[in-house]
Motif scaffolding. Structure first.
Motif, short mmCIF file in Angstrom:
data_model
loop_
_atom_site.label_atom_id
_atom_site.label_comp_id
_atom_site.label_asym_id
_atom_site.label_seq_id
_atom_site.Cartn_x
_atom_site.Cartn_y
_atom_site.Cartn_z
N ARG A 178 1.16 -1.05 -0.13
CA ARG A 178 -0.22 -0.18 0.34
C ARG A 178 0.85 1.38 0.11
NH1 ARG A 178 -2.33 2.92 4.16
NH2 ARG A 178 -1.69 1.15 5.66
N GLN A 179 1.75 0.85 0.91
CA GLN A 179 3.42 3.00 0.61
C GLN A 179 4.10 2.95 -0.30
OE1 GLN A 179 2.56 0.11 3.55
NE2 GLN A 179 1.79 1.15 5.33
N LEU A 180 3.85 1.31 -1.01
CA LEU A 180 4.56 1.31 -1.80
C LEU A 180 4.03 2.00 -3.75
CD1 LEU A 180 7.61 -1.36 -0.93
CD2 LEU A 180 7.64 1.63 -1.31
N GLN A 181 2.83 1.91 -3.55
CA GLN A 181 1.36 2.03 -4.73
C GLN A 181 2.57 2.94 -5.82
OE1 GLN A 181 -2.49 1.94 -3.32
NE2 GLN A 181 -2.89 1.41 -5.75
N GLY A 182 3.04 3.19 -6.77
CA GLY A 182 3.00 4.14 -7.95
C GLY A 182 4.33 4.56 -7.93
N THR A 183 4.92 3.40 -6.94
CA THR A 183 6.55 3.59 -6.93
C THR A 183 7.25 3.15 -8.29
OG1 THR A 183 6.79 3.97 -4.47
CG2 THR A 183 8.67 3.69 -5.45
N GLU A 184 8.29 3.70 -8.84
CA GLU A 184 8.83 3.07 -10.08
C GLU A 184 9.83 2.08 -9.50
OE1 GLU A 184 6.60 5.47 -13.56
OE2 GLU A 184 8.99 5.84 -12.99
N PRO A 231 27.30 6.38 -5.22
CA PRO A 231 26.14 5.44 -5.08
C PRO A 231 25.54 4.35 -5.52
CG PRO A 231 25.96 6.88 -6.45
CD PRO A 231 26.84 7.51 -6.19
N LEU A 232 25.44 3.11 -4.89
CA LEU A 232 24.96 1.65 -5.05
C LEU A 232 23.43 1.85 -5.67
CD1 LEU A 232 26.67 -0.21 -1.80
CD2 LEU A 232 27.10 -0.15 -4.50
N GLY A 233 22.91 3.27 -5.26
CA GLY A 233 21.28 3.24 -5.38
C GLY A 233 20.59 4.78 -5.21
N ARG A 234 19.60 5.49 -6.07
CA ARG A 234 18.97 6.30 -5.17
C ARG A 234 17.59 6.32 -5.31
NH1 ARG A 234 22.25 10.53 -8.85
NH2 ARG A 234 24.69 10.55 -8.24
N TYR A 235 16.88 7.39 -4.33
CA TYR A 235 15.85 7.48 -4.55
C TYR A 235 15.08 8.47 -4.47
CZ TYR A 235 11.33 9.22 -1.79
OH TYR A 235 10.88 9.99 -1.28
N GLY A 277 3.98 15.45 -10.67
CA GLY A 277 3.07 14.20 -11.55
C GLY A 277 4.16 13.06 -11.22
N LEU A 278 4.76 13.21 -11.40
CA LEU A 278 6.23 12.00 -11.35
C LEU A 278 6.00 10.82 -10.21
CD1 LEU A 278 9.31 13.27 -13.02
CD2 LEU A 278 7.86 12.39 -14.58
N PRO A 279 5.58 9.69 -10.19
CA PRO A 279 5.79 9.40 -9.16
C PRO A 279 6.97 9.34 -8.50
CG PRO A 279 6.05 7.74 -10.95
CD PRO A 279 6.01 9.16 -11.48
N ALA A 280 7.24 8.61 -7.36
CA ALA A 280 8.45 8.37 -6.44
C ALA A 280 9.39 7.05 -7.56
CB ALA A 280 7.96 8.03 -4.94
N ARG A 281 10.50 7.70 -7.59
CA ARG A 281 11.35 6.39 -8.35
C ARG A 281 12.40 5.54 -7.36
NH1 ARG A 281 13.27 10.14 -12.67
NH2 ARG A 281 12.78 11.55 -11.18
N VAL A 282 13.07 4.50 -7.17
CA VAL A 282 14.14 3.77 -6.70
C VAL A 282 14.89 2.96 -7.82
CG1 VAL A 282 15.10 2.57 -5.07
CG2 VAL A 282 13.09 3.40 -4.79
N VAL A 283 15.83 3.71 -8.04
CA VAL A 283 16.97 2.99 -9.18
C VAL A 283 18.38 2.76 -8.52
CG1 VAL A 283 18.73 3.96 -11.26
CG2 VAL A 283 16.81 5.28 -10.36
N ILE A 284 18.20 1.17 -8.73
CA ILE A 284 19.28 0.39 -8.00
C ILE A 284 20.61 0.41 -9.59
CG2 ILE A 284 20.55 -1.71 -7.68
CD1 ILE A 284 18.27 0.01 -5.97
N TYR A 285 22.14 0.87 -9.37
CA TYR A 285 22.69 1.32 -10.07
C TYR A 285 23.58 -0.95 -10.45
CZ TYR A 285 21.96 5.82 -9.36
OH TYR A 285 21.02 6.72 -9.61
#
Length: 165
Positions: free
Chosen positions: A76-82, A102-106, A112-120
């Motif tokens: 529920r809390q991560l809904q819409g997160t990319e 960095p190994l990853g970024r939030y 209007g853009l959703p939250a994103r988590v990127v792993i490198y």
């Protein structure tokens, strides 16, 4: 005595030639020769062999497994997160990053853009000593970034955070 018709006159390349479009239902496999003209190219590795999948595909699977594990509890809390995987981080560090790669970024939701988590992928791969260590490291990086997203401690997001196994 019958004489053979004269050979057609040679045309300069591209002049007087036309392309015929094949119907869309026709499937014509294209087999090309290798660069030295010896034979048709084929797959380098059969799909039944373990090396058939690339390192990037295996890494993507590790990230998906970690995300699925976290989403069981925090859906529920991560809904819409990319969630995304990139090879290397951009050269300009974020303001909150102090030294190191960095190994990853939030990235918080913005305009209007959703939250994103990127792993490198490349920095994580370079820090892992074996495939099992990489799976643990990927899981920990995903947990850390989701913890930033939720404003919680990583141990609250996943009780296995930091454990090797």
């Amino acid at each position: 005595m019958s004489s053979a018709p004269p050979p057609p006159a040679r045309r300069p390349p591209g002049i007087g030639r036309r392309t015929v479009a094949l119907p869309t239902t026709a499937v014509v496999p294209v087999r090309r020769r290798d660069r030295r003209g010896r034979g048709p190219r084929g797959p380098l590795m059969p799909s039944t062999m373990p090396a058939y999948r690339t390192r990037a595909e295996r890494f993507d699977d590790l990230v998906l497994d970690a995300v699925e594990r976290i989403e069981r509890t925090w859906a529920r809390q991560l809904q819409g997160t990319e969630f995304a995987v990139e090879d290397v981080p951009p050269s300009n560090p974020a303001p909150w990053e102090h030294g190191g790669v960095p190994l990853g970024r939030y990235f918080p939701p913005d305009a209007g853009l959703p939250a994103r988590v990127v792993i490198y992928r490349r920095p994580v791969e370079s820090r892992a000593s074996d495939p099992f260590d990489m799976a643990d490291l990927v899981r920990d990086v995903v947990v850390e970034q989701v913890a930033h997203l939720l404003g919680r401690a990583p141990e609250d997001v996943d009780p296995r955070y930091g454990d090797a196994g």
